[in-house]
Scaffold this active site. Structure first.
Site, mmCIF file in Angstrom:
data_model
loop_
_atom_site.group_PDB
_atom_site.id
_atom_site.type_symbol
_atom_site.label_atom_id
_atom_site.label_comp_id
_atom_site.label_asym_id
_atom_site.label_seq_id
_atom_site.Cartn_x
_atom_site.Cartn_y
_atom_site.Cartn_z
ATOM 1 N N ASP A 28 0.848 -1.187 0.000
ATOM 2 C CA ASP A 28 0.000 0.000 0.000
ATOM 3 C C ASP A 28 0.888 1.242 0.000
ATOM 4 O O ASP A 28 1.668 1.446 0.927
ATOM 5 C CB ASP A 28 -0.877 -0.062 1.251
ATOM 6 C CG ASP A 28 -1.818 1.116 1.334
ATOM 7 O OD1 ASP A 28 -2.291 1.526 0.274
ATOM 8 O OD2 ASP A 28 -2.067 1.606 2.433
ATOM 9 N N THR A 52 -3.194 4.913 -3.876
ATOM 10 C CA THR A 52 -2.182 5.721 -3.180
ATOM 11 C C THR A 52 -0.831 5.626 -3.878
ATOM 12 O O THR A 52 -0.050 6.566 -3.828
ATOM 13 C CB THR A 52 -2.032 5.245 -1.726
ATOM 14 O OG1 THR A 52 -1.978 3.831 -1.725
ATOM 15 C CG2 THR A 52 -3.205 5.690 -0.912
ATOM 16 N N THR A 53 -0.569 4.490 -4.535
ATOM 17 C CA THR A 53 0.694 4.367 -5.277
ATOM 18 C C THR A 53 0.593 5.157 -6.579
ATOM 19 O O THR A 53 1.505 5.897 -6.947
ATOM 20 C CB THR A 53 0.999 2.890 -5.581
ATOM 21 O OG1 THR A 53 0.669 2.111 -4.444
ATOM 22 C CG2 THR A 53 2.441 2.690 -5.911
ATOM 23 N N ASP A 96 -8.583 -0.987 1.985
ATOM 24 C CA ASP A 96 -8.601 -0.427 0.632
ATOM 25 C C ASP A 96 -9.853 -0.850 -0.123
ATOM 26 O O ASP A 96 -10.480 -0.041 -0.799
ATOM 27 C CB ASP A 96 -7.361 -0.894 -0.153
ATOM 28 C CG ASP A 96 -6.196 0.053 0.066
ATOM 29 O OD1 ASP A 96 -6.304 0.880 0.982
ATOM 30 O OD2 ASP A 96 -5.199 -0.027 -0.659
#
Length: 538
Positions: A71, A104-105, A406
């Site tokens: 994550d 988020t990446t 997530d």
């Protein structure tokens, strides 16, 4: 004499102003360079963990704890970033985590690519403000293009929700369990959606209880309440109660203490007996009041001042056939009362039947090496859900919790904004194509900047292909070709290693994830561009 002197006086001044202005600019360019390089280094660190074939990072803290995660937000959070501009990328992934929960990446990788292209633009002598404004325009346009691509989805269409949740889980360590976790996440979110406010979901209403042992397969959604506590067994306490009447109490069932720290010295045995007798009377009186309301399950809040229960009171409670769960945490009280639809009781005098919750069954179940207390069949249950996550070791367990979070966020995004778009690099290439076409219409520097924004977006499909071990250049070129022929949803199919229609492969993501990723990344890059000096303050 004076006439000849005049030009000599004015010359040094002109040259000095020239050199000064030159030195100044150099410094500002250096600061900007340093900022961009530092921020890109952070972006490159998480780039390899993008996508279903992305690698995981093992983070080892100074305290010796080890985290294995995929994550982006978690990785950056744990990194100790010292450079102030690079810190902005960490904040960036945090804000994406708060807004959308997933991607988020992606957001960091996009920001890194934009910065790389900005460097080229800056070295070509374009002013940062011009770049910044053009980026803003391009981002607004990008969001419009994405919205036009999106497919509307209904909450009743459970299959689409499950597809998007499993897409989110595919890039995680627990991807092989996505068939189990994705429907679980969807059911959990749908059970807490309030009909009065249909487009808002509070993820605090979903409680995740982690329990070591078993495998991720044993994860389950419980309609009811689960405590990671044992029932108190002192003096033969009960472990199972049907038709439970549950009270949540915030007072102590133990003999009162003096308010100030002081010791009472008793020299006489008769006096001592009287004190003990008083204690017994006091506790018995309390328990009789509790029993009188028909209550048979007590959840006792952890107490700071003195022990919430003593052995004596537990003994009497067991005699009165009341099941006791003690040491309930302060912050769980709100969740419990919401679920059980009851009120916390702060004083024995206020103990009334209408403040209690009712359930069919309260029992203690052995799970792994410990025990859990389960409350099921709650009457008028509040809109909450509890997920019990299982895992073979602590690392898998923590990662399963993060992945589940997530997936929950993805479903929450779909509840907020009910649109789906394709995944697998399809939207990014389409954006790149459309913005590239739009850049040709624009005049002057703007068109130039928008074109590089369009090129920067290709980093996502490029990285996806690279992480999957495909040939990125061939794949991205083929993708462009497909999109130019009008196949909007063509994307990289990582499993087959070729380009297919991604919507048919069930790789979908919520619109909110992509739009917020692009707008947040652009905003962050604009801020970094505008900084021309770092002032350290002691």
């Amino acid at each position: 004499m004076v006439v000849t002197m005049a030009p000599a006086v004015s010359l040094p001044r002109a040259s000095s102003s020239k050199t000064e202005s030159y030195v100044d600019n150099k410094r500002k360019e250096d600061i900007r360079m340093a900022n961009i390089v530092a921020a890109r280094a952070v972006a490159d660190a998480v780039r390899t963990s993008l996508g279903p074939r992305g690698m995981d990072k093992m983070i080892s803290a100074a305290s010796g704890e080890v985290i294995i995660t995929n994550d982006g937000a978690t990785i950056l959070n744990k990194m100790e970033v010292l450079q102030p501009a690079a810190k902005m990328l960490v904040e960036l992934s945090k804000s994406q985590d708060a807004t959308a929960g997933d991607g988020t990446t992606t957001v960091v990788v996009i920001a890194g690519a934009l910065l790389k292209h900005c460097l080229t633009l800056l070295s070509n002598g374009i002013h940062p403000t011009v770049i910044s404004d053009s980026l803003h325009k391009a981002a607004t346009k990008a969001v419009e293009v994405l919205t036009a691509m999106a497919v509307p989805v209904e909450l009743s269409d459970r299959e689409s929700l499950v597809k998007s949740a499993s897409t989110s889980l595919n890039s995680k360590v627990v991807s092989q369990y996505s068939t189990l976790l994705a429907p679980l996440a969807v059911d959990a979110v749908l059970s807490v959606v309030d009909p009065a406010k249909p487009d808002q979901v509070d993820l605090r209403d979903i409680k995740i209880v982690k329990k070591l042992g078993g495998t991720v397969d044993d994860t389950e959604l419980v309609k009811g309440l689960v405590f990671d506590k044992k029932v108190s067994h002192a003096a033969g306490g009960l472990t199972r109660m049907e038709n439970a009447k549950i009270a949540v109490i915030q007072f102590q069932i133990s003999p009162p203490k003096t308010d100030i720290e002081q010791s009472i010295i008793v020299s006489d045995y008769a006096q001592m007996d009287r004190i003990l007798k008083e204690e017994r009377q006091y506790i018995l009186g309390m328990i009789k009041k509790i029993k009188a309301t028909g209550c048979n399950v007590l959840l006792i809040q952890k107490s700071i001042l003195r022990d919430a229960v003593t052995d004596l009171s537990l003994h009497y409670l067991a005699k009165a056939k009341i099941l006791v769960v003690k040491d309930v945490e302060r912050d769980e009280i709100e969740f419990i009362t919401k679920t059980l639809n009851c009120l916390p009781i702060a004083n024995i005098e206020h103990f009334r039947a209408e403040k209690m919750g009712y359930a069919d069954l309260v029992e203690e179940v052995p799970v792994g090496d410990g025990k859990l207390v389960k409350i099921t069949g709650i009457k008028d249950m509040g809109r909450t859900a509890t997920v019990v996550v299982r895992g073979s070791n602590q690392l898998v367990l923590d990662e399963a919790e993060r992945s589940l979070h997530d997936a929950l966020c993805v479903v929450r995004c779909l509840v907020n904004k009910r649109f789906l778009i394709a995944g697998g690099g399809a939207p990014e290439i389409e954006l790149s194509r459309q913005l590239g076409a739009w850049a040709k219409v624009l005049h002057g520097m703007e068109g130039y900047c928008v074109r590089s924004f369009a090129e920067a977006l290709e980093v996502i499909p490029y990285t996806l292909a690279e992480n999957a071990g495909l040939n990125p250049i061939a794949i991205v070129t083929e993708l462009r070709n497909r999109h130019a022929q009008g196949e909007i949803n063509a994307g990289i199919n990582v499993r087959k290693g070729q380009i297919t229609n991604i919507l048919e492969e069930n790789v979908v993501q919520p619109l909110l994830v992509s739009t917020s990723a692009i707008s947040l990344a652009t905003e962050c890059v604009r801020m970094i561009l505008k900084i021309d000096d770092i002032v350290t303050v002691r």
